[in-house]
Design a protein around this motif. Structure first.
Motif, PDB file in Angstrom:
ATOM      1  N   LEU A 178     -23.073  23.967  22.361  1.00  0.00           N
ATOM      2  CA  LEU A 178     -24.495  24.016  22.755  1.00  0.00           C
ATOM      3  C   LEU A 178     -25.307  24.779  21.760  1.00  0.00           C
ATOM      4  O   LEU A 178     -26.494  24.087  21.449  1.00  0.00           O
ATOM      5  N   ARG A 179     -25.194  25.753  21.315  1.00  0.00           N
ATOM      6  CA  ARG A 179     -25.810  26.304  20.489  1.00  0.00           C
ATOM      7  C   ARG A 179     -26.324  25.521  18.963  1.00  0.00           C
ATOM      8  O   ARG A 179     -27.340  25.353  18.463  1.00  0.00           O
ATOM      9  N   ASP A 180     -24.999  24.971  18.561  1.00  0.00           N
ATOM     10  CA  ASP A 180     -25.189  24.117  17.329  1.00  0.00           C
ATOM     11  C   ASP A 180     -26.019  23.162  17.503  1.00  0.00           C
ATOM     12  O   ASP A 180     -26.666  22.378  16.781  1.00  0.00           O
ATOM     13  N   TRP A 181     -26.030  22.350  18.694  1.00  0.00           N
ATOM     14  CA  TRP A 181     -26.541  21.237  19.219  1.00  0.00           C
ATOM     15  C   TRP A 181     -27.899  21.533  19.092  1.00  0.00           C
ATOM     16  O   TRP A 181     -29.028  20.472  18.861  1.00  0.00           O
ATOM     17  N   HIS A 182     -28.435  22.577  19.702  1.00  0.00           N
ATOM     18  CA  HIS A 182     -29.770  22.873  19.940  1.00  0.00           C
ATOM     19  C   HIS A 182     -30.345  23.192  18.627  1.00  0.00           C
ATOM     20  O   HIS A 182     -31.745  22.511  18.385  1.00  0.00           O
ATOM     21  N   GLU A 183     -29.817  23.529  17.697  1.00  0.00           N
ATOM     22  CA  GLU A 183     -30.157  24.036  16.386  1.00  0.00           C
ATOM     23  C   GLU A 183     -30.477  22.477  15.806  1.00  0.00           C
ATOM     24  O   GLU A 183     -31.483  22.156  15.040  1.00  0.00           O
ATOM     25  N   ARG A 218     -34.453  17.901  14.078  1.00  0.00           N
ATOM     26  CA  ARG A 218     -34.697  16.574  14.127  1.00  0.00           C
ATOM     27  C   ARG A 218     -35.915  16.412  15.106  1.00  0.00           C
ATOM     28  O   ARG A 218     -36.361  15.141  15.282  1.00  0.00           O
ATOM     29  N   GLY A 219     -36.452  17.295  15.480  1.00  0.00           N
ATOM     30  CA  GLY A 219     -37.843  17.371  16.241  1.00  0.00           C
ATOM     31  C   GLY A 219     -37.523  16.638  17.639  1.00  0.00           C
ATOM     32  O   GLY A 219     -38.326  16.033  18.283  1.00  0.00           O
ATOM     33  N   LEU A 220     -36.556  16.966  18.284  1.00  0.00           N
ATOM     34  CA  LEU A 220     -35.845  16.334  19.562  1.00  0.00           C
ATOM     35  C   LEU A 220     -35.433  17.273  20.506  1.00  0.00           C
ATOM     36  O   LEU A 220     -35.054  17.036  21.671  1.00  0.00           O
ATOM     37  N   ALA A 221     -36.050  18.640  20.136  1.00  0.00           N
ATOM     38  CA  ALA A 221     -35.779  19.671  21.511  1.00  0.00           C
ATOM     39  C   ALA A 221     -37.059  20.098  21.943  1.00  0.00           C
ATOM     40  O   ALA A 221     -37.108  21.413  22.352  1.00  0.00           O
ATOM     41  N   GLU A 222     -38.066  19.505  22.303  1.00  0.00           N
ATOM     42  CA  GLU A 222     -39.205  19.895  22.918  1.00  0.00           C
ATOM     43  C   GLU A 222     -38.835  20.115  24.249  1.00  0.00           C
ATOM     44  O   GLU A 222     -38.199  19.654  24.986  1.00  0.00           O
ATOM     45  N   ASP A 223     -39.401  21.399  25.006  1.00  0.00           N
ATOM     46  CA  ASP A 223     -39.188  21.730  26.036  1.00  0.00           C
ATOM     47  C   ASP A 223     -37.679  22.124  26.633  1.00  0.00           C
ATOM     48  O   ASP A 223     -37.010  21.988  27.715  1.00  0.00           O
ATOM     49  N   VAL A 224     -36.931  22.174  25.494  1.00  0.00           N
ATOM     50  CA  VAL A 224     -35.512  22.620  25.737  1.00  0.00           C
ATOM     51  C   VAL A 224     -35.099  24.042  25.146  1.00  0.00           C
ATOM     52  O   VAL A 224     -35.505  24.264  23.968  1.00  0.00           O
ATOM     53  N   GLY A 258     -26.374  28.176  28.181  1.00  0.00           N
ATOM     54  CA  GLY A 258     -26.727  26.884  28.743  1.00  0.00           C
ATOM     55  C   GLY A 258     -27.810  26.539  27.871  1.00  0.00           C
ATOM     56  O   GLY A 258     -28.258  27.137  26.840  1.00  0.00           O
ATOM     57  N   LEU A 259     -28.037  25.132  27.984  1.00  0.00           N
ATOM     58  CA  LEU A 259     -29.266  24.483  27.492  1.00  0.00           C
ATOM     59  C   LEU A 259     -30.155  23.961  28.695  1.00  0.00           C
ATOM     60  O   LEU A 259     -29.653  22.988  29.426  1.00  0.00           O
TER      61      LEU A 259
END
Length: 476
Positions: A155-160, A165-171, A191-192
């Motif tokens: 989850l941490r790696d995926w969030h980074e 990629r500019g796909l984690a807004e509001d996450v 958690g994410l």
């Protein structure tokens, strides 16, 4: 979430003793009376087949686009009785069964898909307000929780990665302390939290509210009216119904999803997967305080065999998922809606997640079929010289995505090129499932492999790696 032995091994069985084998959402004394069945013949501009979300959104949006369009909707039983009234009530912005699936399959258009999905969820929220649909809509977001160390690292790696990629807004990534501050389970390790991309709602009330809105706008709705055949008729199409009636329509939109499609060549693209859920009695203030959950997010764990869970408006906990059951031959039958062995398994998992809720009882236990396709997200198409459009294959994430699918079907019937119809996701279909016994054998092997991966730190065996390369999968 791996089950564990309990101090009182039969407590979870006793918790099911009062559970009624009916969907909680549909067990509502305020449910509307069904519309009358069609016993004569009809003509219309647009015939919508199916009274779940897919059909209801199509009929509603068709009338909103053109109030003069004559629209008829037929439903084989009661509006919302199937998947639309049996799901968990998670209304997600994602059109691609989650960002990882969308990024893996359509990386070149993922930003557009994310934008369209966010806009679609906004449009659902606006429609609920505009048509005064009382469906307990709460835009609380969702937390994807890790229950194993390897899942927390993933989850941490995926969030980074998504942030780059500019796909984690509001996450937001939540470590162990932060995730347990939101919802207190001893099994949660990270958690994410997607704060804006998911809403909670009462799924049956949404379906009933959409029906009421359709009728108010002039859609003629007939329930207990299955569509038996679909054939060309002059410049349009004709559908036969059980009482000898025939509906003649210029165009037809098929929203039958898990049920056999009236366009036969479409049937091999989906299989029915049965999913099951439990609903607790309302929690007391003390029980609710013991688990926190003050922000009322939806939750799902990160295993291949995952659970989804959420609070209802009256503070019950819906607990579902884990088992995904494919019946040999791909038949949809009422007897598959009830599976006590899965209920027992789910109850054990529930008390492993929330041991502080020992003594809570379940009031409802139910199942239902999901229209699953090999790429996990909906596909679209036309037939009969573009007089018929269809959408199917939502694979368990259709509460929100069906509205987008309705827009696609109407775009396809209009013959116009839109930002939706130009999507690679819309123009290309998934791989079909093979015939039996190959479908059952492949799905069984995939399920076994997924369970094995969960038990071995997420390591995927040769079968799963091969399926990944081919772009195939099995999920609920």
């Amino acid at each position: 979430m791996a089950p564990s032995a309990m101090n009182q091994p039969y407590q979870w069985i006793r918790s099911l003793s009062d559970a009624q084998p009916v969907p909680y959402w549909l067990d509502d004394p305020g449910r509307p009376r069904p519309e009358r069945a069609l016993t004569t013949s009809e003509t219309c501009d647009l015939l919508v087949v199916g009274g779940g979300y897919s059909g209801l959104w199509t009929a509603l949006i068709a009338k909103e686009r053109d109030p003069r369009r004559d629209v008829v909707l037929v439903e084989g039983r009661a509006v919302g009785w199937a998947a639309s009234g049996r799901n968990g009530g998670f209304c997600a912005a994602s059109l691609t069964h989650g960002l990882p699936n969308g990024l893996a399959r359509w990386p070149e258009e993922i930003h557009k898909l994310q934008e369209l999905g966010a806009r679609n969820l906004d449009d659902i929220e606006a429609a609920v307000a505009r048509h005064s649909i009382d469906c307990d809509f709460e835009r609380t977001g969702e937390i994807d929780v890790a229950t194993e160390p390897y899942q927390a690292a993933e989850l941490r790696d995926w969030h980074e990665e998504t942030a780059r990629r500019g796909l984690a807004e509001d996450v937001e990534f939540l470590d162990t302390e932060a995730v347990r501050e939101q919802v207190n389970s001893p099994t949660f390790q990270a958690g994410l939290w997607d704060r804006r991309g998911v809403a909670m709602l009462h799924p049956a009330k949404l379906a009933w509210g959409l029906k009421r809105a359709c009728v108010k706008l002039g859609v003629r709705v007939y329930e207990h009216t299955p569509a038996l055949t679909l054939k060309p008729y002059g410049a349009g199409m004709a559908v036969r119904t059980p009482y000898g009636g025939r509906i003649r329509a210029r165009q037809v939109a098929l929203g039958t999803n898990v049920f056999p499609n009236l366009v036969r060549r479409v049937r091999s693209y989906t299989v029915p997967v049965y999913d099951y859920a439990l609903m607790t009695e309302p929690l007391t203030p003390g029980q609710l305080a013991s688990i926190g959950w003050k922000n009322r997010q939806g939750l799902g764990d990160s295993a291949n065999q995952f659970h989804y869970f959420r609070l209802s408006a009256d503070n019950r906990i819906l607990w579902g998922g884990y088992d995904a059951v494919y019946p040999y031959g791909g038949r949809v039958r009422a007897e598959y809606d009830d599976r006590p062995e899965t209920y027992a398994k789910l109850a054990g998992h529930f008390f492993t997640c929330f041991p502080q809720l020992e003594g809570v009882r379940f009031t409802h236990a139910w199942g239902g079929a999901i229209d699953t396709c090999s790429r996990f997200s909906a596909f679209f198409g036309t037939a009969h010289q573009q007089k018929v459009a269809y959408a199917a294959g939502y694979t368990g994430l259709g509460v929100g995505a069906t509205r987008f699918g309705a827009e696609v079907m109407l775009d396809l019937l209009s013959g116009e090129r839109t930002e939706r119809t130009e999507l690679h996701m819309v123009r290309k279909k998934p791989l079909p499932f093979p015939p039996e016994p190959f479908a059952w054998t492949g799905i069984a092997l995939t399920k076994w492999s997924l369970a094995r991966a969960d038990a071995q730190g997420g390591r995927r065996n040769l079968w799963l790696r091969t399926m990944d390369r081919l772009g195939l999968g099995f999920d609920s």
